[in-house]
Design a protein around this motif. Sequence first.
Motif, PDB file in Angstrom:
ATOM      1  N   LEU A 132      33.706  42.927  37.916  1.00  0.00           N
ATOM      2  CA  LEU A 132      34.309  44.199  37.508  1.00  0.00           C
ATOM      3  C   LEU A 132      33.808  45.370  38.343  1.00  0.00           C
ATOM      4  O   LEU A 132      34.372  46.459  38.290  1.00  0.00           O
ATOM      5  CB  LEU A 132      34.046  44.460  36.019  1.00  0.00           C
ATOM      6  CG  LEU A 132      34.913  43.640  35.081  1.00  0.00           C
ATOM      7  CD1 LEU A 132      34.371  43.675  33.666  1.00  0.00           C
ATOM      8  CD2 LEU A 132      36.350  44.124  35.115  1.00  0.00           C
ATOM      9  N   VAL A 157      31.286  37.694  35.619  1.00  0.00           N
ATOM     10  CA  VAL A 157      32.406  38.530  35.170  1.00  0.00           C
ATOM     11  C   VAL A 157      32.028  40.003  35.332  1.00  0.00           C
ATOM     12  O   VAL A 157      32.817  40.804  35.843  1.00  0.00           O
ATOM     13  CB  VAL A 157      32.799  38.215  33.710  1.00  0.00           C
ATOM     14  CG1 VAL A 157      33.774  39.241  33.165  1.00  0.00           C
ATOM     15  CG2 VAL A 157      33.397  36.814  33.602  1.00  0.00           C
ATOM     16  N   ARG A 178      35.265  45.643  28.365  1.00  0.00           N
ATOM     17  CA  ARG A 178      36.175  44.921  29.256  1.00  0.00           C
ATOM     18  C   ARG A 178      35.546  43.593  29.715  1.00  0.00           C
ATOM     19  O   ARG A 178      36.215  42.568  29.745  1.00  0.00           O
ATOM     20  CB  ARG A 178      36.520  45.792  30.468  1.00  0.00           C
ATOM     21  CG  ARG A 178      37.564  45.219  31.379  1.00  0.00           C
ATOM     22  CD  ARG A 178      38.008  46.216  32.439  1.00  0.00           C
ATOM     23  NE  ARG A 178      38.510  47.456  31.863  1.00  0.00           N
ATOM     24  CZ  ARG A 178      39.753  47.626  31.411  1.00  0.00           C
ATOM     25  NH1 ARG A 178      40.622  46.662  31.482  1.00  0.00           N
ATOM     26  NH2 ARG A 178      40.120  48.792  30.903  1.00  0.00           N
ATOM     27  N   ASN A 225      46.602  42.422  35.777  1.00  0.00           N
ATOM     28  CA  ASN A 225      45.524  42.496  36.767  1.00  0.00           C
ATOM     29  C   ASN A 225      44.475  41.406  36.605  1.00  0.00           C
ATOM     30  O   ASN A 225      43.881  40.986  37.595  1.00  0.00           O
ATOM     31  CB  ASN A 225      44.848  43.868  36.742  1.00  0.00           C
ATOM     32  CG  ASN A 225      45.760  44.962  37.243  1.00  0.00           C
ATOM     33  OD1 ASN A 225      46.869  44.711  37.706  1.00  0.00           O
ATOM     34  ND2 ASN A 225      45.306  46.190  37.146  1.00  0.00           N
ATOM     35  N   PHE A 226      44.250  40.955  35.379  1.00  0.00           N
ATOM     36  CA  PHE A 226      43.224  39.934  35.189  1.00  0.00           C
ATOM     37  C   PHE A 226      43.823  38.534  35.036  1.00  0.00           C
ATOM     38  O   PHE A 226      43.523  37.642  35.818  1.00  0.00           O
ATOM     39  CB  PHE A 226      42.325  40.270  33.992  1.00  0.00           C
ATOM     40  CG  PHE A 226      41.225  39.268  33.803  1.00  0.00           C
ATOM     41  CD1 PHE A 226      40.199  39.170  34.741  1.00  0.00           C
ATOM     42  CD2 PHE A 226      41.212  38.402  32.731  1.00  0.00           C
ATOM     43  CE1 PHE A 226      39.190  38.227  34.595  1.00  0.00           C
ATOM     44  CE2 PHE A 226      40.207  37.470  32.576  1.00  0.00           C
ATOM     45  CZ  PHE A 226      39.193  37.375  33.506  1.00  0.00           C
ATOM     46  N   LYS A 279      43.944  37.749  38.858  1.00  0.00           N
ATOM     47  CA  LYS A 279      42.589  37.193  39.040  1.00  0.00           C
ATOM     48  C   LYS A 279      42.537  35.710  38.678  1.00  0.00           C
ATOM     49  O   LYS A 279      42.030  34.897  39.441  1.00  0.00           O
ATOM     50  CB  LYS A 279      41.579  37.988  38.208  1.00  0.00           C
ATOM     51  CG  LYS A 279      40.163  37.462  38.264  1.00  0.00           C
ATOM     52  CD  LYS A 279      39.492  37.779  39.574  1.00  0.00           C
ATOM     53  CE  LYS A 279      38.041  37.318  39.550  1.00  0.00           C
ATOM     54  NZ  LYS A 279      37.385  37.539  40.808  1.00  0.00           N
ATOM     55  N   TYR A 312      35.024  31.936  38.835  1.00  0.00           N
ATOM     56  CA  TYR A 312      33.806  32.704  39.115  1.00  0.00           C
ATOM     57  C   TYR A 312      32.719  31.888  39.812  1.00  0.00           C
ATOM     58  O   TYR A 312      31.615  32.358  39.974  1.00  0.00           O
ATOM     59  CB  TYR A 312      33.268  33.304  37.811  1.00  0.00           C
ATOM     60  CG  TYR A 312      34.133  34.442  37.333  1.00  0.00           C
ATOM     61  CD1 TYR A 312      34.014  35.716  37.889  1.00  0.00           C
ATOM     62  CD2 TYR A 312      35.091  34.244  36.350  1.00  0.00           C
ATOM     63  CE1 TYR A 312      34.826  36.746  37.459  1.00  0.00           C
ATOM     64  CE2 TYR A 312      35.902  35.285  35.928  1.00  0.00           C
ATOM     65  CZ  TYR A 312      35.759  36.527  36.492  1.00  0.00           C
ATOM     66  OH  TYR A 312      36.554  37.556  36.076  1.00  0.00           O
ATOM     67  N   TYR A 319      37.287  39.980  29.205  1.00  0.00           N
ATOM     68  CA  TYR A 319      37.589  39.143  30.362  1.00  0.00           C
ATOM     69  C   TYR A 319      36.849  37.806  30.265  1.00  0.00           C
ATOM     70  O   TYR A 319      37.407  36.755  30.573  1.00  0.00           O
ATOM     71  CB  TYR A 319      37.229  39.859  31.662  1.00  0.00           C
ATOM     72  CG  TYR A 319      38.201  40.942  32.075  1.00  0.00           C
ATOM     73  CD1 TYR A 319      39.146  41.470  31.195  1.00  0.00           C
ATOM     74  CD2 TYR A 319      38.173  41.454  33.362  1.00  0.00           C
ATOM     75  CE1 TYR A 319      40.019  42.462  31.582  1.00  0.00           C
ATOM     76  CE2 TYR A 319      39.055  42.449  33.767  1.00  0.00           C
ATOM     77  CZ  TYR A 319      39.973  42.948  32.879  1.00  0.00           C
ATOM     78  OH  TYR A 319      40.840  43.932  33.278  1.00  0.00           O
ATOM     79  N   VAL A 354      45.557  44.445  31.474  1.00  0.00           N
ATOM     80  CA  VAL A 354      44.677  43.281  31.348  1.00  0.00           C
ATOM     81  C   VAL A 354      45.466  42.021  31.718  1.00  0.00           C
ATOM     82  O   VAL A 354      44.989  41.183  32.481  1.00  0.00           O
ATOM     83  CB  VAL A 354      44.093  43.164  29.921  1.00  0.00           C
ATOM     84  CG1 VAL A 354      43.384  41.826  29.722  1.00  0.00           C
ATOM     85  CG2 VAL A 354      43.148  44.317  29.629  1.00  0.00           C
TER      86      VAL A 354
END
Length: 113
Positions: free
Chosen positions: A35, A31, A95, A61-62, A66, A112, A99, A58
């Motif tokens: 970033l 993570v 952050r 975008n995440f 993501k 991930y 996340y 958040v």
Amino acid sequence: MSKRDELIVKYAADIKDKFGETPDMDLLTKVAIGLGPAIYNLDASKVSGSDDKELETVKNNFLIKKLGLSDSSDLMSAINAVIDRYGKSNKNKHRAVIYYMLAKHFGKESIYN
């Protein structure tokens, strides 16, 4: 120890202290790497829990871009739950920690891998 490694140790301590969980160091590292340079920028590395615009960022975008989640009220509820657990009065909400906790909450750790 590199600056990134120092930050990851700090994030792990937050997860342990604020959330009472033992962090998955592999996921937390991924993570943080994801970033990029934002973790080194004082402003970009933090999330303001009281700034609605920041929380929308958040979410969009995440969580949506993501993690690939569909937009729903559940997303903002999850963000607010993480912010509450982190401590609303805590000004240093990292952050990477937020996340990480959101990825775990939605079971999206595989993003991930």
